[in-house]
Design a protein around this motif. Structure first.
Motif, PDB file in Angstrom:
ATOM      1  N   ARG A   1     -28.396 -19.272 -35.088  1.00 52.28           N
ATOM      2  CA  ARG A   1     -27.493 -20.220 -35.753  1.00 52.28           C
ATOM      3  C   ARG A   1     -26.572 -20.890 -34.747  1.00 52.28           C
ATOM      4  NH1 ARG A   1     -23.731 -18.234 -39.508  1.00 52.28           N
ATOM      5  NH2 ARG A   1     -24.050 -16.117 -38.760  1.00 52.28           N
TER       6      ARG A   1
ATOM      7  N   ASP B   1     -14.316 -26.147 -34.022  1.00 51.38           N
ATOM      8  CA  ASP B   1     -15.276 -26.493 -35.071  1.00 51.38           C
ATOM      9  C   ASP B   1     -14.990 -25.743 -36.372  1.00 51.38           C
ATOM     10  OD1 ASP B   1     -16.745 -28.468 -33.928  1.00 51.38           O
ATOM     11  OD2 ASP B   1     -18.487 -27.246 -33.431  1.00 51.38           O
TER      12      ASP B   1
ATOM     13  N   SER C   1     -26.953 -29.271 -32.190  1.00 52.01           N
ATOM     14  CA  SER C   1     -26.664 -30.351 -33.136  1.00 52.01           C
ATOM     15  C   SER C   1     -25.464 -31.172 -32.700  1.00 52.01           C
ATOM     16  CB  SER C   1     -26.412 -29.771 -34.531  1.00 52.01           C
ATOM     17  OG  SER C   1     -25.161 -29.080 -34.582  1.00 52.01           O
ATOM     18  N   ARG C   2     -24.644 -30.636 -31.817  1.00 54.36           N
ATOM     19  CA  ARG C   2     -23.458 -31.342 -31.340  1.00 54.36           C
ATOM     20  C   ARG C   2     -23.729 -32.156 -30.075  1.00 54.36           C
ATOM     21  NH1 ARG C   2     -22.301 -30.097 -35.745  1.00 54.36           N
ATOM     22  NH2 ARG C   2     -20.337 -29.206 -36.504  1.00 54.36           N
TER      23      ARG C   2
ATOM     24  N   HIS D   1     -26.434 -24.809 -33.807  1.00 54.79           N
ATOM     25  CA  HIS D   1     -25.163 -25.531 -33.981  1.00 54.79           C
ATOM     26  C   HIS D   1     -24.795 -26.295 -32.718  1.00 54.79           C
ATOM     27  CE1 HIS D   1     -21.075 -26.343 -35.364  1.00 54.79           C
ATOM     28  NE2 HIS D   1     -20.654 -25.926 -34.182  1.00 54.79           N
TER      29      HIS D   1
END
Length: 714
Positions: free
Chosen positions: A233, A476, A240-241, A237
């Protein structure tokens, strides 16, 4: 009769014996005096002795010789112990010899302890088992899955398959029960002498087969809930940034997941000497530990009560230890990370006890721990590169002269900054020089500008990228991390630009064919001798170091490389490059043959060489080496060749290469390397000028992975 006055008393030994024994006594006294001066350095040789025993197990071919080495080392220990009254030298010789015997025996036990069934022959099989690990490789559009089969249906207990991303069903997570069909094969040995030996790595990993899975993949029972894997995960994450390889490197720094880095970017990192940044080890664990200690220390110092009553450094050390362990678990707890975590914990323990933290004794303790737990890691590049780098750094900065050069002093800030930059440059150069032989031995190439690149890359990664990435993850939680991710992405793009610029600079990479094991051993011995001693006797290490370097450069490169399956060969061209038999050879084959041939540029096609004549089925090439002409004949298709023509052609050839079994009447003048022969020898390397033939499987080699590879037909 009593001696008369004025005469020396009788010693009971003839005068000739006294004269002969005097030089021996003086030599023994000089050695004892030297060892007394080096007494603090003697424990540093404990992991070296264990490593010598482990290395002997890998180098020697069979159980008889492993037993002989252990018994010989034990005999030396007993003889030295019997004369231990002579002094420190005898005692330490006994200790080190016993540790060498221990290392050999421990490695032997470890190889037998991890033994697991291996697939006997390639083929299509139905796999029913439990998913142990899912490793996405987005840069290759694959997902790598390790499955525990329990040994059902005659399969090995553990297999690994690659799946195309489009074939991966929902619910394929760790712990899921799956069924699929796959093409499986035994873990392949090194393709040619000096190449990466996956069969050995798989043996110690308990992996019995590897291959490619086919759709459909059925998930029969669910495993962990999607997203339950914190590491996966977090990696998703981060990526994805930040897009592309920059995001993949960011994920690597956070979780150790390197699957998303594009191959061209990974190659640039390797060529520029920055690949160590992609392997979670000492640098990353140190950064996380130090950041956690600093943060906790500063937060606690805000409280006057805590500052007055608490032992803040001890509490901060505890926080650093927790961060090191947590980061190690998060990034997959691979052996290099565990090794770095153990070293960090030893440093924190030393700080807590008020001892000097960073010393060669600490490095030796860490190496001893790893060798006792995972002795097989000594043969891999990770152990060698990391411990060589740390040993070089600590030995350099323990030198009184170097400490005098770079000690803190009252001076203007710009001079202090310049002194720090010079210290970093000197450290980078020493580390680069130390790592070049290891890189050449394992990868057949070494970056020459890595010291300069690391001056920028290491501070950028340690003090900019990793802290900003950590802050971005924290922010975040409140949805405020976007600006920080932009900064981190910009810095990572700068790191990639540095890697590509360095890798593409003229003369940035030194390429060398397979390095002789004995030459590598001499270089390692010389380097250790220089690093671990403190008196002027350390200069004697230049002798084996120089000898090993000259031995490495002296032999001519191989003229012919043949893979173990007989399908591919690379032949030295008149211009010094290498030419491939099959035009459509894949990237892995091209890279492997090029690296082991010491060639950096792309490999040409053999059919295009003026010295070769090729048809769709056969190639005939002539080479002038060693004052004579050599003729090589190779098959390049599976189609039928009239036996009469083939036999006549064999008689005109010096070397015949084929991936098929050739008839007995095919008798070349020197070597016949067909499927039957290559099944026994593995890949072959030939130097025509010296008529030297090296094989992946030396004659009589009985290491367990070699025995299984031979049984599988490799």
């Amino acid at each position: 009769m009593a001696s008369s006055a004025g005469h020396a008393p009788s010693t009971g030994f003839p005068p000739l014996q006294i004269a002969a024994g005097a030089p021996l006594a003086r030599a023994r006294g000089a050695i004892e005096h030297w060892l007394e001066a080096e007494r603090d350095q003697l424990p540093l040789w404990i992991p070296v002795a264990i490593g010598a025993g482990v290395s002997a197990w890998f180098v020697l071919p069979d159980p008889a010789r492993w037993t002989g080495f252990a018994l010989a080392a034990a005999a030396v220990a007993l003889l030295a112990a019997a004369g231990s009254a002579a002094g420190r030298g005898g005692r330490w010789l006994a200790i080190l010899a016993m540790l060498a015997a221990l290392g050999c025996g421990l490695m032997w036990w470890r190889a037998e302890h991890v033994a697991a069934p291996v697939l006997t022959r390639p083929g299509v099989a139905t796999i029913l088992g439990t998913v142990e690990r899912v490793e996405p490789l987005p840069a290759r559009e694959l997902v790598r899955v390790r499955i525990a089969t329990g040994g059902a249906d005659g399969l090995p207990p553990h297999v690994r398959v690659n799946l195309a991303e489009k074939d991966v069903p929902d619910g394929l997570t760790r712990g899921a029960t799956v069924r699929l069909r796959a093409w499986l094969m035994p873990p392949p040995p090194a393709a040619v002498p000096g190449a990466y030996d996956f069969a050995r790595a798989a043996w110690f990993d308990g992996l019995g087969a590897t291959g490619r899975g086919f759709a459909p993949v059925e998930v029969l029972a669910p495993g962990d809930a999607p997203g339950a894997d914190l590491r996966a995960r977090l990696s998703a994450h981060v990526q994805s940034r930040i897009d592309g390889s920059a995001g993949a490197i960011a994920a690597t720094l956070a979780t150790g997941d390197r699957g998303g880095i594009a191959e061209e970017d990974a190659e640039a990192m390797r060529r520029s000497g920055l690949a160590h940044l992609l392997s979670i080890s000492g640098l990353h664990v140190t950064a996380v530990t130090g950041a956690a200690m600093l943060l906790v220390l500063k937060l606690l110092a805000l409280s006057p009560w805590a500052a007055r009553t608490g032992r803040l450094p001890l509490v901060a050390a505890g926080a650093g230890a927790a961060a090191a362990v947590g980061y190690t678990v998060l990034t997959g707890a691979e052996v290099p990370t565990i090794r770095s975590c153990a070293a960090a914990l030893l440093v924190l323990l030393a700080l807590s006890l008020g001892r000097e933290a960073i010393t060669l004794r600490l490095v030796a303790a860490g190496a001893t721990f790893v060798l006792l737990m995972w002795p097989e890691t000594l043969a891999g590049p990770s152990f060698q590169l990391s411990f060589a780098a740390v040993t070089a750094i600590v030995a350099l900065h323990e030198s009184r002269r170097v400490r005098g050069w770079f000690a803190r002093r009252e001076e203007p800030w710009w001079r202090r900054l310049m002194r720090g930059m010079l210290a970093l440059l000197l450290t980078g150069i020493v580390v680069e020089v130390t790592l070049i032989p290891i890189a050449l031995f394992h990868f057949h190439k070494a970056g020459l500008y890595g010291a300069l690149a690391n001056i920028v890359a290491i501070p950028l990664t340690t003090f900019v990228i990793m802290p900003i990435e950590a802050l971005a993850l924290v922010f975040d939680l409140a949805g405020l991390g976007v600006p920080l991710w932009w900064i981190a992405g910009f810095a990572l793009e700068g790191l990639l630009w540095l890697a590509h610029t360095t890798a593409n600079a003229p003369g940035s990479v030194a390429a060398l064919p397979a390095m002789p094991q004995s030459a590598f051993g001499l270089v390692v011995l010389g380097g250790l001798w220089i690093a671990l001693w403190r008196t002027r006797a350390r200069l004697l290490g230049l002798v084996p170091l120089t000898a090993g370097a000259l031995w490495t450069l002296a032999p001519p490169p191989p003229d012919l490389l043949v893979t173990g399956d007989g399908r591919h060969l690379a032949l030295r061209t008149a211009g010094g490059g290498m030419a491939l038999l099959r035009d459509r050879a894949g990237d892995y084959v091209r890279t492997t043959l090029g690296e082991n041939g010491g060639v950096e540029e792309d490999l040409a096609a053999l059919a295009e060489q003026p010295s070769a004549r090729c048809s769709a089925d056969l190639c005939i090439a002539d080479v002038r080496q060693g004052g004579r002409n050599w003729r090589i004949v190779a098959t390049r298709s599976a189609y039928y060749v009239p036996i009469g023509e083939l036999v006549a052609l064999c008689r005109t050839a010096d070397v015949v290469v084929s991936d098929r079994r050739l008839p007995r009447t095919c008798t070349p003048r020197w070597l016949k390397l067909d499927r039957a022969t290559l099944a026994r020898t593995g890949g072959v390397s030939i130097t025509f000028a010296t008529e030297r033939v090296a094989t992946v499987v030396p004659p009589g080699d009985r290491h367990p992975w070699q025995m299984r590879s031979a049984a599988a037909g490799f």
